[in-house]
Design an enzyme around this catalytic site. Structure first.
Site, PDB file in Angstrom:
ATOM      1  N   ASP A 116      -5.570   1.952  -4.394  1.00  0.00           N
ATOM      2  CA  ASP A 116      -6.864   1.703  -3.764  1.00  0.00           C
ATOM      3  C   ASP A 116      -7.301   2.900  -2.920  1.00  0.00           C
ATOM      4  O   ASP A 116      -8.463   3.024  -2.559  1.00  0.00           O
ATOM      5  CB  ASP A 116      -6.867   0.414  -2.935  1.00  0.00           C
ATOM      6  CG  ASP A 116      -5.834   0.399  -1.816  1.00  0.00           C
ATOM      7  OD1 ASP A 116      -4.998   1.327  -1.746  1.00  0.00           O
ATOM      8  OD2 ASP A 116      -5.850  -0.556  -1.013  1.00  0.00           O
ATOM      9  N   SER A 157       0.826  -1.202   0.000  1.00  0.00           N
ATOM     10  CA  SER A 157       0.000   0.000   0.000  1.00  0.00           C
ATOM     11  C   SER A 157       0.864   1.257   0.000  1.00  0.00           C
ATOM     12  O   SER A 157       1.665   1.457  -0.899  1.00  0.00           O
ATOM     13  CB  SER A 157      -0.960  -0.028   1.192  1.00  0.00           C
ATOM     14  OG  SER A 157      -1.899   1.011   1.130  1.00  0.00           O
ATOM     15  N   ASP A 189      -2.375   6.140  -3.995  1.00  0.00           N
ATOM     16  CA  ASP A 189      -1.211   5.498  -3.385  1.00  0.00           C
ATOM     17  C   ASP A 189      -0.668   4.435  -4.348  1.00  0.00           C
ATOM     18  O   ASP A 189      -1.238   4.201  -5.420  1.00  0.00           O
ATOM     19  CB  ASP A 189      -1.565   4.928  -2.012  1.00  0.00           C
ATOM     20  CG  ASP A 189      -2.576   3.794  -2.056  1.00  0.00           C
ATOM     21  OD1 ASP A 189      -3.240   3.632  -3.096  1.00  0.00           O
ATOM     22  OD2 ASP A 189      -2.711   3.071  -1.052  1.00  0.00           O
ATOM     23  N   ASP A 192      -0.675   1.217  -4.799  1.00  0.00           N
ATOM     24  CA  ASP A 192      -1.535   0.169  -5.367  1.00  0.00           C
ATOM     25  C   ASP A 192      -2.904   0.710  -5.748  1.00  0.00           C
ATOM     26  O   ASP A 192      -3.809  -0.057  -6.088  1.00  0.00           O
ATOM     27  CB  ASP A 192      -1.653  -1.019  -4.415  1.00  0.00           C
ATOM     28  CG  ASP A 192      -2.369  -0.692  -3.119  1.00  0.00           C
ATOM     29  OD1 ASP A 192      -2.181   0.432  -2.617  1.00  0.00           O
ATOM     30  OD2 ASP A 192      -3.092  -1.550  -2.587  1.00  0.00           O
TER      31      ASP A 192
END
Length: 615
Positions: free
Chosen positions: A330, A174, A326, A328
């Site tokens: 999400d 993340s 961010d 990734d």
């Protein structure tokens, strides 16, 4: 050591490590895990390097590598990368995670075969770890659908559902620093694993000895691993775009993926639906796990610092909004321009409130909203969303523990067709049924549509936020945290939670605490006596929620506390609110509330430092 037999090497190394424990140079837990890795055959390839560290008396490094068996937290397994160690992300712990997921699935399903989807972001080692996970799952008889290029976490969740997979895995950490990586485990719903599956997987992980694997290229040739990419990604983007609620597209903006994968999802969706004036912030577009052009190399869109490079360009280019996902993709953060031309960073709570209000108003306008519909948020997300939802005459479900997996679970329990919006304060947002994890792309789409509509009315996102405050009361929320790393840090977090639970402070700043809701013990306790006054049944987790009153102020304040499930931190969430009647009072209230909260935060950090000194 080197002149003795191997068994003598290991025995002497164990004795040296044992002495280090006695001398407080190595934790007991690290010694236990280190001894296992030194004596069991599945760790043989790592043992020479471990012996060398012991020989060199690198006990600080050894404690970092072995102080725990890296757990499944709110976002799966995540942490520091190293060449080996039970407490870090490495080839072995990634293989264990994939092995545990595959073995548990086959036992739970009573099957010998199945289907798995695997994706990874742009972090250091993400591709290598994804290939390891794929070869382990393929060796267990699962057909693996493997994203050929780096993709976002919601695209993995979508692929699990779209391809009818039984499980999924996402290699990401993340928004963590470049040193970290991780493994998120998904079930057939497309959501992250929940009880009892999470514990079942963990049990298999901890019992892992020899882990089967196959050659990646041979598995591809044999059809055990199948590449997926643009075909599934295109379906995903179309599923997001289908949730457009406006045709307004006149918006000048900047988008930055913070060197992550957001361009594959967020930017492509915005382009697909016609936001042609929202441009990429090129210095942060290259996929690079070192995050070179992000301040402090910390790619967390919750941090105001990450926007500074983009703000400089935005002021020159005339941009009205800045979006950041961010690594990734999400999570999605927003900076909005105020009437003075300055960019203001919106919190996840503020963005969540704006998006909830936007979709509820749009659904009311087109007649697709009924009292059966519902909005979902966690217990540490703003109460403003609950107020907005009640005013719109829909259900609000706001008693969930932290973690988007609980929002996904609620969607399936309550019925996805009546699901309107789910959000958590850490920049997580979702709508629709196409996936079961937070998605920066849908948040960016709605934020841009709302901003464009407001622009056509001569307003900004900040103006709309003030309108919501006048309608529902002023809400000020935020978060502070204390980072506590390694085995010593873990003990500090436990000490702080124990002190807050057993001997909480009576007063912080100008706030006096009157009540605490203990989600671990499922009881309400009156303060300062700290005696139980009421019990409740759920949710149960290691969270405390304090209620406070301000001296001579109508402001009511809550303080939520929890150990992070994904980072070595203890987190403190504050929520302040009061009724306001007009713009003049709102401006005055904002100033007063911010002053009260500033004093409160300073007092809180002093209490933390003092508690750790005296514990």
């Amino acid at each position: 050591m080197n002149q003795q037999s191997p068994s003598s090497d290991f025995q002497q190394a164990i004795e040296i490590a044992r002495t280090a424990v006695t001398e407080k140079q190595l934790s007991e837990s690290a010694f236990t895990n280190l001894q296992k890795w030194l004596t069991e055959p599945q760790y043989a390839s790592y043992q020479p390097a471990m012996l060398k560290l012991i020989e060199d008396k690198e006990f600080g490094t050894l404690d970092t590598y072995f102080w725990e068996v890296i757990p499944f937290g709110t976002g799966g397994r995540r942490g520091l990368m190293s060449d080996f160690g039970s407490a870090t992300i490495n080839e072995r712990t990634i293989a264990e995670s994939a092995h545990g997921l595959a073995v548990y699935f086959k036992k739970a399903a009573g099957a010998q075969t199945g289907k798995a989807a695997i994706a990874r972001d742009s972090r250091i080692n993400s591709e290598r770890f994804a290939r390891i996970a794929a070869t382990v799952m393929a060796a267990h008889g699962l057909t693996v659908y493997f994203y050929k290029t780096p993709r976002s976490t919601p695209e993995l969740s979508f692929a699990v559902r779209h391809l009818g997979c039984d499980v999924g895995a996402m290699i990401t950490a993340s928004h963590n620093p470049p040193s970290d990586n991780g493994f998120k485990a998904y079930w057939s719903t497309g959501g992250q694993v929940l009880p009892p599956h999470d514990q079942g997987i963990i049990d298999e992980v901890y019992q892992a000895t020899e882990i089967p694997t196959v050659d990646f290229d041979q598995a591809v040739e044999q059809g055990l691993i199948k590449f997926i990419d643009e075909d599934v990604a295109s379906e995903y983007r179309s599923s997001v775009a289908a949730h457009s609620h406006s045709t307004c597209r006149d918006l000048n903006g900047l988008f930055t993926p913070l060197h992550g994968v957001g361009e594959t999802s967020v930017y492509h969706v915005l382009q697909q639906v016609g936001f042609k004036q929202v441009n990429r912030f090129e210095p942060q577009c290259e996929q690079d796990g070192n995050f070179p052009n992000v301040p402090d190399h910390l790619p967390n869109p919750e941090r105001t610092e990450v926007y500074q490079p983009a703000i400089e360009l935005a002021k020159k280019s005339g941009a009205e909004i800045i979006l950041a996902s961010d690594p990734d993709a999400d999570r999605m953060g927003v900076c909005a321009k105020n009437n003075a031309g300055e960019f203001i960073h919106l919190t996840g709570n503020q963005v969540g409130a704006l998006l909830a209000d936007y979709v509820l108003r749009k659904r009311q306008e087109n007649g697709t909203l009924t009292p059966k519909h519902y909005v979902v948020e966690t217990i540490v997300t703003t109460p403003l969303i609950a107020e907005i939802s009640r005013k719109a005459n829909v259900r609000i479900i706001n008693n969930l523990l932290v973690g988007f997996k609980y929002i996904a679970e609620t969607m399936d329990e309550e019925g996805p067709d009546e699901f309107v919006f789910g959000t958590e304060e850490s920049l997580g947002y979702l709508t629709g049924t196409y996936c079961r994890d937070k998605d920066a792309a849908i948040a960016a789409l709605w934020a841009c549509e709302l901003a464009a509509e407001l622009k056509s009315e001569g307003k900004t996102l900040l103006n709309r936020l003030d309108e919501l405050y006048l309608e529902h009361g002023y809400h000020l929320e935020g978060q502070v945290s204390k980072t506590c790393k390694g085995s010593q840090g873990n003990e500090q977090i436990k000490q702080l939670m124990k002190a807050l639970r057993n001997t909480p402070p009576q007063k912080l700043g100008n706030l006096t605490f009157t009540l605490v809701r203990d989600y671990q013990n499922l009881e309400l306790r009156a303060l300062p006596e700290n005696t139980p006054s009421e019990t409740f049944s759920k949710p149960q987790g290691n969270v405390l929620m304090f209620e406070a009153e301000g001296e001579g102020s109508p402001l009511t304040v809550q303080l939520g506390v929890r150990p992070s499930g994904t980072e070595p931190k203890i987190k403190f969430y504050y929520f302040a609110q009061t009724v306001v009647t007009d713009s003049a009072q709102l401006a005055k209230t904002k100033s007063e509330a911010q002053s009260i909260i500033k004093c409160f935060k300073e007092s809180l950090m002093d209490w933390i430092d003092q508690t750790l000194k005296t514990s």
